[in-house]
Design a protein around this motif. Structure first.
Motif, PDB file in Angstrom:
ATOM      1  N   HIS B  53      -2.545  -1.214 -11.021  1.00  0.00           N
ATOM      2  CA  HIS B  53      -2.156  -2.233 -11.911  1.00  0.00           C
ATOM      3  C   HIS B  53      -0.561  -1.933 -11.912  1.00  0.00           C
ATOM      4  O   HIS B  53      -0.036  -3.179 -12.608  1.00  0.00           O
ATOM      5  CB  HIS B  53      -3.017  -1.411 -13.304  1.00  0.00           C
ATOM      6  CG  HIS B  53      -3.478  -2.506 -13.418  1.00  0.00           C
ATOM      7  ND1 HIS B  53      -4.723  -3.778 -12.927  1.00  0.00           N
ATOM      8  CD2 HIS B  53      -3.494  -3.570 -15.349  1.00  0.00           C
ATOM      9  CE1 HIS B  53      -5.494  -3.869 -14.060  1.00  0.00           C
ATOM     10  NE2 HIS B  53      -4.468  -3.860 -14.593  1.00  0.00           N
ATOM     11  N   SER B 113      -2.290  -2.925  -4.263  1.00  0.00           N
ATOM     12  CA  SER B 113      -0.841  -2.785  -4.782  1.00  0.00           C
ATOM     13  C   SER B 113       0.468  -2.462  -4.174  1.00  0.00           C
ATOM     14  O   SER B 113       1.233  -2.625  -4.129  1.00  0.00           O
ATOM     15  CB  SER B 113      -0.781  -2.560  -6.070  1.00  0.00           C
ATOM     16  OG  SER B 113      -0.923  -0.895  -5.682  1.00  0.00           O
ATOM     17  N   TRP B 232       3.048   3.078  -7.549  1.00  0.00           N
ATOM     18  CA  TRP B 232       2.097   3.514  -8.287  1.00  0.00           C
ATOM     19  C   TRP B 232       2.058   4.556  -9.079  1.00  0.00           C
ATOM     20  O   TRP B 232       1.064   4.838  -9.920  1.00  0.00           O
ATOM     21  CB  TRP B 232       0.727   3.864  -6.127  1.00  0.00           C
ATOM     22  CG  TRP B 232       1.190   5.144  -5.739  1.00  0.00           C
ATOM     23  CD1 TRP B 232       2.058   4.964  -4.648  1.00  0.00           C
ATOM     24  CD2 TRP B 232       1.231   6.686  -5.773  1.00  0.00           C
ATOM     25  NE1 TRP B 232       2.775   6.767  -4.018  1.00  0.00           N
ATOM     26  CE2 TRP B 232       1.844   7.757  -5.012  1.00  0.00           C
ATOM     27  CE3 TRP B 232      -0.027   7.516  -6.719  1.00  0.00           C
ATOM     28  CZ2 TRP B 232       2.001   8.075  -5.201  1.00  0.00           C
ATOM     29  CZ3 TRP B 232       0.446   8.450  -7.063  1.00  0.00           C
ATOM     30  CH2 TRP B 232       1.026   9.428  -6.096  1.00  0.00           C
ATOM     31  N   SER B 235       1.104   3.177 -11.828  1.00  0.00           N
ATOM     32  CA  SER B 235      -0.713   2.378 -11.844  1.00  0.00           C
ATOM     33  C   SER B 235      -1.022   3.939 -12.099  1.00  0.00           C
ATOM     34  O   SER B 235      -2.103   3.667 -13.536  1.00  0.00           O
ATOM     35  CB  SER B 235      -1.117   2.184 -10.208  1.00  0.00           C
ATOM     36  OG  SER B 235      -0.360   1.061 -10.056  1.00  0.00           O
TER      37      SER B 235
END
Lengths: 252, 315
Positions: B53, B113, B232, B235
């Protein structure tokens, strides 16, 4: 025979798992209005056939026709829209939602608002009357606000049937509807299936032969992935090959 | 009744908070709260664990930053551009990822991502290691000066409330009902005639867009879009916030986000110990209160009331 007579037909249906044929060359015909039972000893391929018919598995070979229309490559959600609705062997409800919500989810597709994320879910209460009628049909009215996961097993199965009925199926596919049930529950569910089968066709996989003999007019016996016998219960149950197939597994 | 009183209390607290706390801290927490809520829409209500995300938060941050600083567009258009970019990215990522379930879904989102991360590192207009710095805040609708910290706070608060309401409505909509059905039992939802992939994709795009909105707003607050936003770690942090607060609850991610941001801000002098403390909290959370703070509190409240009521935690 006119093909309109059959709701569901398969031609040479086969499913191979890495060299092993779970189902081989099964040609099945389900007549309109019948309660058709698919029986056989453990490992005979009943559930595989069932999953092929409901499109949860893809056949290696063969064709499937629903009301004369080929559905071999149609997706599982799409056959449900055509009126072919299945149940599951392990009871499949939405455990954290109430009974009313469970049935409403089955009903709400036809409202055409299922993608409307900006609309209040109060708009779904228009379905409450029909949902309640369905719950009443399966004897669950008093539990409408209970969480589905808290229901005893037999009642979950009843709820599942109410959800399947909400889709107004022409053809109802039941995967072992009495599996794991107590005697009273079996009586109740058998009675329920008998009632809901009016005006529709039912194809069920079932282990319990007394249920089968009470309900179905036609049975198909599977053994090692192939059709062993087919016909009315009284005839088929007297065939020596059927008896021997069953004696081996202790069923009777 | 209690609901209305606590809602009014919450609104009053939100309105007077900048007079008692450092506004930038509050704004940061609000941005992350929105991010966590958007993430929770996917994890808590569809049962999809995305591990990528940051891509949506970060790409929106870069697009908004670029739009403000280089193109000189007003903040409302820049935020819209950032949100739109995240939604488009979500459409692409979602389309690829929803074909797989569970850990494979998480891995695909992570891989995608990471691609965004390397793009942000290498592309000429993202500023590489420096990111986009000194982004002007501009004038909202041409006359509201966002350089005033208090004005900016209320703007961020409004963005958060708007985003939260969108999520709340989505959860309590006919669409949300189908999402919950998919979360509870996907094969069953399919057998009732729902083409579940389409619903999952739609939820993914919504979640990505709202994450983007959080990222775009954050860019205005810090006047910065950097690699941290697409890393990351980000995320992972949103997973921590959501689980800590309580996934599948509407307030849980907000609580989780405020807690994590507080820990990061007030324990910052401990340096890298913050990461260890966070890790410890995460372990305790998973071992002792799996439903998260809000989830556990609600379970306790239900127990005390002992009424056979509809479970709020999942509705």
């Amino acid at each position: 025979m006119a093909s309109g007579e059959f709701v569901l037909e398969t031609e040479g249906l086969s499913k191979e798992f890495k060299g092993f044929f779970a189902v081989r060359d099964v040609s099945l015909r389900v007549r309109k209005g019948d309660i058709h039972a698919l029986i056989g000893p453990n490992g005979a391929g009943k559930t595989t056939v069932f999953n092929l018919l409901t499109k949860f598995l893809t056949p290696t070979a063969g064709r499937i026709l629903y009301k004369g229309e080929e559905i071999t490559k149609t997706g599982p959600a799409d056959i449900a829209r055509k009126g072919m609705v299945r149940s599951f062997q392990i009871s499949a409800v939405f455990p954290h939602l109430s009974l009313l919500e469970n049935v409403r989810i089955a009903l709400q597709r036809e409202l055409g608002t299922s993608f409307h994320f900006w609309k209040s879910d109060d708009s779904l209460s228009a379905l409450n009357d029909r949902a309640m009628a369905l719950l009443e049909a399966v004897g669950l009215t008093e539990f409408r606000n209970h969480t589905a996961g808290d229901l005893p097993y037999g009642r979950k199965r009843a709820l599942e049937i109410a959800m399947a009925l909400a889709c107004e199926p022409r053809l109802l596919l039941l995967d072992e509807p009495t599996a794991g049930m107590t005697h009273e529950d079996i009586v109740r569910i058998t009675d329920l299936i008998g009632r809901v089968s009016e005006n529709r066709t039912v194809l069920m996989v079932e282990h319990n032969l007394s249920v089968v003999s009470n309900l179905s007019n036609v049975i198909t016996v599977l053994q090692r992935g192939e059709i062993l016998a087919e016909g009315p219960y009284e005839e088929v149950s007297k065939m020596p090959e059927v008896i021997s197939a069953y004696l081996g597994t202790g069923h009777g | 009744m209690i609901r209305i009183i606590s809602l009014v209390a919450l609104i009053i607290i939100a309105l007077v908070a900048p007079f008692f706390f450092y506004p930038v801290f509050l704004m940061k927490a609000l941005c992350f709260a929105l991010f966590a809520c958007a993430f929770n829409l996917l994890l808590g209500y569809v049962g999809l664990l995305s591990f990528g995300h940051a891509a949506f938060l970060g790409s929106a941050a870069y697009v908004t930053g670029h739009s403000m600083k280089v193109l000189g567009l007003p903040p409302e258009l820049s935020i819209l551009a950032g949100t739109g970019a995240a939604a488009l990215l979500g459409l692409g990522f979602g389309w690829l990822a929803i074909r797989r379930q569970g850990i494979y879904f998480a891995m695909i989102t992570l891989a995608l991502s990471q691609m965004v991360f390397f793009f942000a590192l290498q592309a000429p207009f993202t500023g590489g290691e420096d990111g986009i710095q000194a982004i002007p805040r501009g004038y909202l609708l041409g006359f509201i000066d966002l350089n005033n910290q208090l004005t900016l706070y209320y703007f961020v608060l409004a963005m958060f409330v708007f985003g939260w309401l969108v999520i709340y409505r989505t959860i309590h909509s006919p669409f949300g009902q189908v999402l919950k059905a998919i979360r509870e039992n996907e094969p069953r939802a399919i057998s009732l005639g729902y083409r579940t992939d389409q619903y999952k994709l739609m939820a993914f795009v919504l979640s990505a867009a709202l994450s983007g909105m959080a990222g775009a707003t954050k860019t205005l607050v810090f006047q910065l879009a950097s690699l941290t936003d697409v890393h990351w770690h980000m995320s992972g942090e949103v997973v921590l916030m959501t689980l800590l607060g309580g996934m599948g609850t509407v307030f849980g991610p907000v609580v989780g986000a405020f807690l994590v941001v507080t820990i990061q801000n007030y324990l910052a002098q401990l340096g890298s110990w913050v990461t260890i403390i966070q890790g410890g909290i995460f372990v305790v959370c998973v071992l002792l209160f799996r439903r998260g703070i809000v989830g556990e509190a609600m379970a306790l409240a239900r127990k005390l009331r002992k009424k056979p009521e509809k479970e709020d935690a999942v509705s």
